[in-house]
Design an enzyme around this catalytic site. Structure first.
Site, short mmCIF file in Angstrom:
data_model
loop_
_atom_site.label_atom_id
_atom_site.label_comp_id
_atom_site.label_asym_id
_atom_site.label_seq_id
_atom_site.Cartn_x
_atom_site.Cartn_y
_atom_site.Cartn_z
N LYS A 186 -25.59 2.16 -2.19
CA LYS A 186 -25.57 3.48 -2.82
C LYS A 186 -25.59 3.39 -4.35
O LYS A 186 -26.15 4.27 -5.02
CB LYS A 186 -24.35 4.27 -2.35
N TYR A 200 0.84 -1.20 0.00
CA TYR A 200 0.00 0.00 0.00
C TYR A 200 0.88 1.25 0.00
O TYR A 200 1.05 1.94 1.01
CB TYR A 200 -0.93 0.02 1.21
N GLY A 235 -18.05 -1.58 -1.70
CA GLY A 235 -19.13 -0.60 -1.59
C GLY A 235 -20.45 -1.05 -2.17
O GLY A 235 -21.47 -0.38 -1.97
N LEU A 236 -20.46 -2.18 -2.87
CA LEU A 236 -21.71 -2.64 -3.48
C LEU A 236 -22.78 -2.92 -2.44
O LEU A 236 -23.97 -2.66 -2.67
CB LEU A 236 -21.44 -3.90 -4.31
N LEU A 237 -22.38 -3.42 -1.27
CA LEU A 237 -23.35 -3.78 -0.24
C LEU A 237 -23.84 -2.57 0.57
O LEU A 237 -24.69 -2.72 1.44
CB LEU A 237 -22.74 -4.82 0.72
N SER A 295 -12.54 -6.75 1.79
CA SER A 295 -13.68 -6.41 0.92
C SER A 295 -15.00 -6.90 1.51
O SER A 295 -15.81 -7.51 0.81
CB SER A 295 -13.49 -7.01 -0.49
N PRO A 296 -15.24 -6.66 2.80
CA PRO A 296 -16.47 -7.17 3.43
C PRO A 296 -17.74 -6.49 2.93
O PRO A 296 -18.84 -7.01 3.15
CB PRO A 296 -16.24 -6.87 4.92
N LEU A 297 -17.58 -5.36 2.25
CA LEU A 297 -18.74 -4.67 1.65
C LEU A 297 -18.69 -4.75 0.12
O LEU A 297 -19.40 -4.01 -0.56
CB LEU A 297 -18.80 -3.21 2.11
#
Length: 322
Positions: A220, A63, A215-217, A210-212
């Site tokens: 929005k 990173y 951002g898909l979950l 990537s637990p969301l």
């Protein structure tokens, strides 16, 4: 008070949610996924995470070549948090390197973390090195024996690779404590590929990145599909952000919204609460946050208590999508 859980078989207690810090990577890799954040914004995000109850942070050499590690620890000190008060996980990048590079670069990791100890050092992926995984794990063990890191983890390892790594460490009186893999309502492969069963049997924590699902979950993009145009190309490709994906996942998002309204929460909080509850103490999550309010919401997600029927309903709706 947020209940903590043990990091694998170690004596380290972590909150069910930590803060993923890829978004602090700065130019280069980070910019391919997220807008670059300035120091002041990073500071408020980290302070908000601490205030929400989070007690650990996940970063990596990849990173920004130390940029994320330095930005994180600078923000921690600015927030009044010192070494030993929280836990930090970082990662060694194997791409194009030999196992010996683990020892040669550890001082750079320590320097980038500016006095904060390495609670968990992880092999970032199971491919790309000129050396075998056995040699890499043995090099990690040498760092642990030298007192330069507290515990050893891996990332993206299969069930077989994870078991082999733990066996190598056991021969030296050590243990593998974590495997960082992708897990979410839209990525449940650990249930079918042996990773979950092996982790439970060996007392290894699975750290869900990537637990969301990028951002898909959050819902929005379903609410405002035009936001898809603003996603960086590499992130769009990895997350399969397109109209077809929005249509397929709509019933799940509708259920997340329904539960969010009932609990006075957001769909993202419900998705995270499902993740850290459905698999028991074996799974913890590291969502990212680029805005202070997103970090603040993580603490509330850890305190949500979904019922068994609600957990099952979300699992049922997500099963065809995993």
């Amino acid at each position: 008070m947020i209940a903590t859980r043990m990091l694998g078989s170690s004596d380290i207690e972590v909150t069910p949610i930590g803060l993923g810090c890829m978004q602090f990577a700065g130019p280069g890799l980070g910019a391919q996924f997220y807008p670059e954040l300035d120091g002041a914004t990073i500071g408020t995000v980290v302070k908000s995470a601490l205030d929400s109850g989070i007690n650990w942070f996940d970063t990596a050499e990849m990173y920004g070549g130390g940029h994320s590690e330095r930005a994180l620890t600078t923000a921690l000190r600015a927030a009044g948090t010192g070494p030993g008060e929280i836990s930090i996980a970082t990662k060694w990048t194997p791409l194009g390197r030999t196992a010996g590079n683990i020892g040669r670069t550890i001082d750079a990791r320590i320097a980038a973390l500016q006095g904060f100890p390495i609670t968990l050092h992880q092999i970032h992926q199971p491919f790309g090195s000129f050396s075998s995984q056995t040699r890499q794990v043995q090099e990690m063990a040498q760092l642990r024996e030298a007192g330069k890191i507290a515990h050893i983890g891996v990332s993206n390892f299969s069930a077989r690779q994870m078991e082999r790594a733990d066996r190598i460490l056991r021969e030296r009186g050590l243990r593998l404590v974590a495997n960082q893999v992708q897990i979410s309502l839209l990525h449940r492969r650990i249930e079918d590929n042996g990773v979950l069963e092996t982790a439970r049997r060996l007392e290894i924590t699975l750290i869900a990145y990537s637990p969301l699902k990028s951002g898909l979950l959050t819902g929005k993009f379903h609410e405002s599909p035009d936001l898809l145009d603003n996603i960086r190309p590499i992130r769009r490709a990895l997350g399969r952000f397109n109209q077809r994906t929005l249509a397929r996942t709509a019933p799940l998002i509708d259920e997340l919204r329904k539960l969010a309204a009932a609990y006075g929460a957001t769909p993202a909080q419900i998705a995270l609460a499902w993740l850290i509850t459905y698999y028991g103490d074996t799974v913890v999550a590291i969502p990212g946050a680029s805005k202070p309010h997103q970090a603040t919401e993580l603490g509330a997600a850890m305190e949500l208590r979904l019922t068994d029927p609600e957990l099952s309903r979300l699992a049922e709706l997500s099963a065809p999508l995993k």
